[in-house]
Scaffold this active site. Structure first.
Site, PDB file in Angstrom:
ATOM      1  N   GLN A   1     -20.068  -2.527   0.075  1.00 16.53           N
ATOM      2  CA  GLN A   1     -19.222  -3.245  -0.886  1.00 16.53           C
ATOM      3  C   GLN A   1     -18.163  -4.048  -0.135  1.00 16.53           C
ATOM      4  OE1 GLN A   1     -17.071  -0.747  -3.589  1.00 16.53           O
ATOM      5  NE2 GLN A   1     -16.437  -2.431  -4.911  1.00 16.53           N
TER       6      GLN A   1
ATOM      7  N   GLY B   1      -9.686  -1.966  -0.267  1.00 13.65           N
ATOM      8  CA  GLY B   1     -10.684  -1.662   0.763  1.00 13.65           C
ATOM      9  C   GLY B   1     -10.119  -1.346   2.127  1.00 13.65           C
ATOM     10  N   GLU B   2      -8.889  -0.822   2.184  1.00 14.70           N
ATOM     11  CA  GLU B   2      -8.298  -0.556   3.497  1.00 14.70           C
ATOM     12  C   GLU B   2      -9.045   0.539   4.253  1.00 14.70           C
ATOM     13  OE1 GLU B   2      -4.055   0.462   5.690  1.00 14.70           O
ATOM     14  OE2 GLU B   2      -4.048  -0.270   3.627  1.00 14.70           O
TER      15      GLU B   2
ATOM     16  N   ARG C   1      -0.072   4.385   0.161  1.00 10.23           N
ATOM     17  CA  ARG C   1      -0.558   5.441   1.052  1.00 10.23           C
ATOM     18  C   ARG C   1      -0.143   5.153   2.489  1.00 10.23           C
ATOM     19  NH1 ARG C   1      -3.628   9.600   1.095  1.00 10.23           N
ATOM     20  NH2 ARG C   1      -4.256   9.369  -1.071  1.00 10.23           N
TER      21      ARG C   1
ATOM     22  N   GLN D   1       0.840  -1.186   0.000  1.00 13.95           N
ATOM     23  CA  GLN D   1       0.000   0.000   0.000  1.00 13.95           C
ATOM     24  C   GLN D   1       0.883   1.247   0.000  1.00 13.95           C
ATOM     25  OE1 GLN D   1      -2.306   2.506  -0.275  1.00 13.95           O
ATOM     26  NE2 GLN D   1      -3.782   1.156   0.732  1.00 13.95           N
TER      27      GLN D   1
ATOM     28  N   ASN E   1      -5.391   3.549  -5.267  1.00 19.57           N
ATOM     29  CA  ASN E   1      -5.089   4.877  -4.757  1.00 19.57           C
ATOM     30  C   ASN E   1      -5.062   5.926  -5.859  1.00 19.57           C
ATOM     31  OD1 ASN E   1      -4.412   4.894  -1.721  1.00 19.57           O
ATOM     32  ND2 ASN E   1      -3.495   3.010  -2.453  1.00 19.57           N
TER      33      ASN E   1
END
Length: 282
Positions: A62, A78-79, A40, A38, A113
């Site tokens: 979702q 989906g973090e 971000r 990830q 992202n």
């Protein structure tokens, strides 16, 4: 999906969509861990809080996408939903399990992202560098893969050479991408730090920073021109000028150098040659 994405990333997009025949399971939050790829690092807390309020009212609409790993599951997409569920103290979250490779997990983390929330400049630079390292890509190959120009990729990668404290300014938004690009080409890290601090303290625009850099470069050039010669060398040049009655320059560096004797006509050259020959014959 944006046309700016390269075909290599577009091919993975269907894997992020939940299909009607997908099996949705409830995964305990304690068995989940974020995607290690990830890019971000900083999540907008008010945005997560807002999402949590929505989940509190309507639930997780979702399902997140995960892959099975040792001792649980790894989040592929989906973090933010995962973090909002943690904030609410939920025990489980709906998820779909997919068999992703490490390379796919890394690419998808970048896709999500790029499409949903803008990364700051440093996070994006790190994401690009990570993709290049992980997939053994050149800048040109990466530019095709993510649908960006090579110069765009190169400009972001240069930011990774900035001192850590300056990269932190960029990550926090204290310095803009434009400011960072302006100082990224300066080699001396201390000068970079000082320019960054001056930019923040004096609230310089990008243009003002560029002008400060230009002024600094001009001063450095002037300093190089002012460097005085060794007095011993200057005295030798003066003696040789008197002897040969012409312009003489001695250029030296460390233990070697050269003597330049100027002439201004054929007769002048012959005069100098006669003088040099008379010295060597003695």
């Amino acid at each position: 999906m944006s046309k700016r994405l390269g075909r290599g990333l577009d091919a993975l997009i269907p894997s992020l969509s939940v299909q009607e025949d997908d099996k949705v399971i409830e995964v305990p939050l304690k068995q989940l861990r974020p995607n290690p790829y990830q890019p971000r690092k900083n999540f907008d807390e008010p945005s997560i809080q807002e999402l949590a309020e929505s989940i509190k009212q309507h639930g997780v609409i979702q399902p997140i996408i995960v892959r099975s790993v040792l001792k649980g599951y790894e989040i592929i997409a989906g973090e933010r939903r995962y973090r909002a569920s943690q904030l609410l103290g939920l025990d489980t979250i709906p998820a779909v399990v997919r068999p992703f490779t490490d390379d796919q997990a890394m690419e998808i983390a970048l896709i999500e992202n790029l499409q949903r929330e803008n990364l700051n400049a440093i996070e994006l630079a790190q994401a690009y560098q990570g993709l290049m390292d992980q997939l053994s890509l050149t800048q040109e190959e990466l530019s095709v893969k993510v649908g960006k120009s090579r110069s765009h990729i190169a400009n972001f990668l240069r930011l990774l050479q900035l001192p850590e404290e300056v990269k932190e300014y960029v990550s926090r938004g204290t310095l803009s991408m434009g400011h960072a690009r302006a100082i990224a080409g300066i080699k001396d890290p201390q000068v970079v730090k000082q320019l960054a601090k001056s930019t923040i303290d004096q609230e310089w625009s990008v243009r003002q920073l560029e002008e400060a850099i230009q002024q600094m470069n001009r001063k450095n050039k002037d300093k190089k021109k002012i460097i005085s010669k060794d007095p011993y060398i200057e005295q030798l040049e003066e003696n040789l000028r008197e002897t040969f009655r012409t312009t003489v320059k001695i250029k030296s560096s460390k233990n070697k150098g050269k003597i330049e004797i100027s002439y201004f006509s054929k007769d002048d050259l012959e005069r100098l040659l006669e003088m040099l020959q008379s010295f060597t014959s003695k």
